[in-house]
Design a protein around this motif. Sequence first.
Motif, PDB file in Angstrom:
ATOM      1  N   THR A  27       0.992  -1.149   0.080  1.00 25.21           N
ATOM      2  CA  THR A  27       0.044  -0.013  -0.075  1.00 25.21           C
ATOM      3  C   THR A  27       1.029   1.422   0.142  1.00 25.21           C
ATOM      4  O   THR A  27       1.804   1.273   0.955  1.00 25.21           O
ATOM      5  N   LYS A  28       0.696   2.309  -1.035  1.00 26.57           N
ATOM      6  CA  LYS A  28       1.761   3.125  -1.250  1.00 26.57           C
ATOM      7  C   LYS A  28       0.817   4.532  -0.808  1.00 26.57           C
ATOM      8  O   LYS A  28      -0.155   4.937  -1.655  1.00 26.57           O
ATOM      9  N   THR A  29       1.572   5.337   0.056  1.00 25.99           N
ATOM     10  CA  THR A  29       1.007   6.684   0.431  1.00 25.99           C
ATOM     11  C   THR A  29       2.117   7.780  -0.120  1.00 25.99           C
ATOM     12  O   THR A  29       3.033   7.743   0.415  1.00 25.99           O
ATOM     13  N   GLY A  83      -5.957  -0.204   5.418  1.00 23.36           N
ATOM     14  CA  GLY A  83      -4.962  -1.218   4.826  1.00 23.36           C
ATOM     15  C   GLY A  83      -3.439  -0.830   4.709  1.00 23.36           C
ATOM     16  O   GLY A  83      -2.727  -0.948   3.876  1.00 23.36           O
ATOM     17  N   SER A  85      -2.492   2.447   4.903  1.00 24.45           N
ATOM     18  CA  SER A  85      -2.194   4.198   4.186  1.00 24.45           C
ATOM     19  C   SER A  85      -2.172   4.847   5.366  1.00 24.45           C
ATOM     20  O   SER A  85      -2.420   4.790   6.707  1.00 24.45           O
TER      21      SER A  85
END
Length: 220
Positions: A27-29, A83, A85
């Motif tokens: 999961t990329k923020t 998930g 973030s």
Amino acid sequence: NIPRPGVASLNHYKISSDGTTSAGTLTKTKVVGRPSSLPFAFDFDQVGNLLLAEVFDGALPSDFPNDLGLGAVTVWKENAGAGGSYTQVDTVNVGQPLTCWVRYNPTNQCAYTSNAGGDGSVSAVSTAGGIYKLAESKAAGLNGPIDLMWSQDGKNLYVLSPGVAPSPMFGSGQPLIRVYEAGRDSPCGLTLVQAISSGYAPSFIQGNGVAGIAVYPGNP
């Protein structure tokens, strides 16, 4: 996120019971609104918020490297049920240039950054009571510090000072490890108790020099 207008990201991976992970769990923020802030290192505080050391507070100075700018610690909270973030919830400007590493000490609820620019320093950020604020812009002065690590009991901070550049205050007599005791004079304060200079030649800038530090888990 350099060169501008690059956008950095916080990459969160889930780890399975056997210790492995995979790209499918990513999961990329994105670190938005802070172009070329150059996120460098991170740690977690006592409530699980992510503390991100950024070399430049917000953006690369337009006159860099003549203007080294000032670094910052940004605070990121994981979004419930999202998930992995994160949302940025706070920013603390440390008032020192080239902020790179950050280490959190749960014993006194303070985070410490190494700032390699200028004369070099370690800054202290208090997180007590869930309020993030600068406790000391220059909790310790030393030449070009990079990596730093706490003892397991949170009493001593070990800072690698490899002599990135000659310093008007400390000269070029590097590299060395400086050992500090935490909280002797103030909650986030640092008191120098030892400087170890043997066994670390050549300096970082001479090539093949020391660039990292760790504390063995069995030590205090």
